[in-house]
Design an enzyme around this catalytic site. Structure first.
Site, mmCIF file in Angstrom:
data_model
loop_
_atom_site.group_PDB
_atom_site.id
_atom_site.type_symbol
_atom_site.label_atom_id
_atom_site.label_comp_id
_atom_site.label_asym_id
_atom_site.label_seq_id
_atom_site.Cartn_x
_atom_site.Cartn_y
_atom_site.Cartn_z
ATOM 1 N N GLU A 1 -7.858 -13.752 10.617
ATOM 2 C CA GLU A 1 -7.478 -12.343 10.415
ATOM 3 C C GLU A 1 -8.336 -11.427 11.297
ATOM 4 O O GLU A 1 -7.834 -10.517 11.938
ATOM 5 C CB GLU A 1 -7.667 -11.933 8.950
ATOM 6 C CG GLU A 1 -6.810 -12.680 7.954
ATOM 7 C CD GLU A 1 -5.388 -12.140 7.867
ATOM 8 O OE1 GLU A 1 -5.100 -11.084 8.439
ATOM 9 O OE2 GLU A 1 -4.563 -12.817 7.213
ATOM 10 N N SER B 1 9.198 -21.305 12.712
ATOM 11 C CA SER B 1 9.214 -20.571 11.449
ATOM 12 C C SER B 1 10.660 -20.533 10.961
ATOM 13 O O SER B 1 11.505 -19.860 11.560
ATOM 14 C CB SER B 1 8.692 -19.143 11.670
ATOM 15 O OG SER B 1 9.118 -18.336 10.595
ATOM 16 N N GLY C 1 1.678 -7.558 -1.048
ATOM 17 C CA GLY C 1 0.277 -7.618 -1.463
ATOM 18 C C GLY C 1 -0.063 -8.942 -2.132
ATOM 19 O O GLY C 1 -1.025 -9.034 -2.883
ATOM 20 N N LEU C 2 0.741 -9.973 -1.862
ATOM 21 C CA LEU C 2 0.501 -11.288 -2.471
ATOM 22 C C LEU C 2 -0.101 -12.274 -1.475
ATOM 23 O O LEU C 2 -0.181 -13.473 -1.733
ATOM 24 C CB LEU C 2 1.803 -11.855 -3.043
ATOM 25 C CG LEU C 2 2.462 -11.009 -4.117
ATOM 26 C CD1 LEU C 2 3.777 -11.614 -4.559
ATOM 27 C CD2 LEU C 2 1.529 -10.877 -5.316
ATOM 28 N N ASP D 1 -8.589 -13.493 -0.414
ATOM 29 C CA ASP D 1 -7.239 -14.065 -0.358
ATOM 30 C C ASP D 1 -7.274 -15.544 0.037
ATOM 31 O O ASP D 1 -6.604 -16.382 -0.559
ATOM 32 C CB ASP D 1 -6.369 -13.303 0.655
ATOM 33 C CG ASP D 1 -6.316 -11.820 0.345
ATOM 34 O OD1 ASP D 1 -6.713 -11.434 -0.765
ATOM 35 O OD2 ASP D 1 -5.883 -11.057 1.220
HETATM 36 C C1 GLA Z 1 -6.604 -7.527 1.167
HETATM 37 C C2 GLA Z 1 -7.734 -8.285 1.872
HETATM 38 C C3 GLA Z 1 -8.738 -8.833 0.865
HETATM 39 C C4 GLA Z 1 -9.203 -7.758 -0.099
HETATM 40 C C5 GLA Z 1 -8.010 -6.980 -0.665
HETATM 41 C C6 GLA Z 1 -8.440 -5.802 -1.492
HETATM 42 O O1 GLA Z 1 -5.831 -8.397 0.403
HETATM 43 O O2 GLA Z 1 -7.214 -9.343 2.637
HETATM 44 O O3 GLA Z 1 -9.836 -9.420 1.549
HETATM 45 O O4 GLA Z 1 -10.123 -6.893 0.511
HETATM 46 O O5 GLA Z 1 -7.144 -6.514 0.354
HETATM 47 O O6 GLA Z 1 -9.130 -6.225 -2.612
#
Ligand code: GLA
Length: 378
Positions: free
Chosen positions: A157, A65, A120-121, A169
């Site tokens: 995950e 990494s 949150g990306l 995601d």
């Molecule tokens: C995270 C999770 C997604 C989704 C969002 C909320 O990003 O990985 O699967 O649940 O939160 O919408």
């Protein structure tokens, strides 16, 4: 990033790799709906994880990494996950690919990225999707279908990282298409590309740069609440629940679970409203639903935090068309739909006010909707 990866790969492994990349994502609306069988509306963005990868003729995976300056190796037959959190993503993708009958041979890899962490990306989905795509291209003649690739990331995950996430995601990261958002029905997995051409508006992310690490897996707890309510109502997921059904069983549901379900059931309709509004080019309605989603995520689903609520308030005061917390919550970004003429003033006001209150400025990212997982020309 390309040059850096190639040169680090040469230095470490003595040859030239093949390059792959996959992207982070935004989500216009439809939050915490994926694991409830509902709708989401994400798109891939121009921030990605890129990896240089080459088969090494052994049964070992050796990964570096670059951003963390950290190296890890593991055998393809090993079942115990690595100590390093980041390496669990690569390990999980290998294991999950093999579990599904796919081929993974020993390889060397160097990767780096520019998806901000903890914002949150979905940097982790970008990493998983990058390696899942690469395994498919390098060892499986691209025979694994794209939904399987997304599911490989999602199972990574679940099984190696302790997050019981939905499919949004990884779907966004694998299926992302330049200039398009996607509406995914997370129950049937039907999806539709929507050209995102918001003339006169910009999508802007304000990254609070706070991440509230909460001890008791609040994300998984939210999911458990939803599953409890669905079981009480006798439906498979909250996708099949209505407010009437919820009210009819009100006395069998705890106050907390009730609030969670109110949010999820409301969000189902908001996504559909946004789809209709987009087809009419009605951005006022899109924005209105974004604010309503924020309110629900903050008050009923309780995944916001004071910093994100403050950014949302600032957006409202500045007359921004729509604004809400984005992603899993407990920190990260707000996504804002801003009229072009308000953009600069909004950004400078948000920076100033947030700094006055919390002692640092939010980071600002203009959203550029881009392609998802891909092979990159050297
Ligand atoms: C995270 C999770 C997604 C989704 C969002 C909320 O990003 O990985 O699967 O649940 O939160 O919408």
């Amino acid at each position: 990033m390309k040059e850096k990866i190639i040169s680090l790969f040469k230095e470490r492994f003595g040859s030239e790799p093949v390059l792959y990349a996959s992207s982070g994502r935004i989500n216009l609306i439809g939050e915490h709906t994926d694991y409830n069988g509902g709708f989401v509306f994400p798109g891939a963005i121009d921030k990605c994880i890129m990896a240089g990868i080459k088969e090494n003729g052994s049964d070992k995976v050796r990964v570096y990494s670059a951003d963390l300056d950290n190296y890890c190796e593991f055998g393809l037959n090993e079942e115990d996950k690595p100590q390093e959190q980041w390496a669990c993503y690569v390990f999980g993708v290998c294991r999950e690919t093999i579990k599904r009958g796919g081929i993974v041979k020993g390889f060397d890899a160097v990767f780096a990225g520019n998806v901000p962490l903890g914002a949150g990306l979905s940097s982790s989905a970008a990493l998983e999707s990058c390696f899942a795509f690469a395994m498919n291209d390098m060892f499986n003649d691209n025979k694994i279908d794209k939904f399987e690739l997304a599911k490989i990331g999602q199972s990574t995950e679940h099984n190696y990282c302790g997050v019981n996430c939905g499919i949004m995601d990884q779907f966004a990261s694998v299926f992302g298409k330049k200039d398009h958002l996607m509406r995914l029905d997370c129950r049937s997995l039907e999806y539709k590309y929507y050209p995102f051409d918001a003339k006169g508006y910009k999508l802007v992310l304000l990254d609070s740069r706070v991440k509230h690490e909460l001890v008791d897996s609040p994300y998984n707890k939210r999911r458990e609440s939803c599953e409890r309510v669905a079981a009480t109502l006798g439906v498979e997921t909250l996708r099949d629940a209505s407010m009437q059904m919820l009210e009819a069983s009100r006395d069998k549901i705890s106050d907390e679970d009730y609030k969670r379900a109110v949010y999820v059931i409301g969000e189902k309709q908001r996504v559909l409203d946004v789809c209709d509004a987009l087809e009419r080019g009605d951005f006022e309605t899109v924005g209105d639903r974004m604010y309503k989603t924020h309110e629900g995520l903050s008050k009923d689903y309780e995944v916001s935090c004071v910093e994100l609520d403050y950014l949302n308030d600032i957006a409202r005061e500045c007359g921004v068309t729509g604004s809400r917390i984005m992603g899993g919550g407990f920190g990260g970004c707000t996504i804002n739909l801003v009229k072009d003429e308000l953009h600069d003033e909004f950004i400078s006001t948000a920076k100033r006010k947030f700094n006055e209150k919390y002692g640092h400025e939010p980071m600002v990212y203009d959203v550029i909707i881009s392609d998802g997982a891909r092979r990159v020309n050297n």
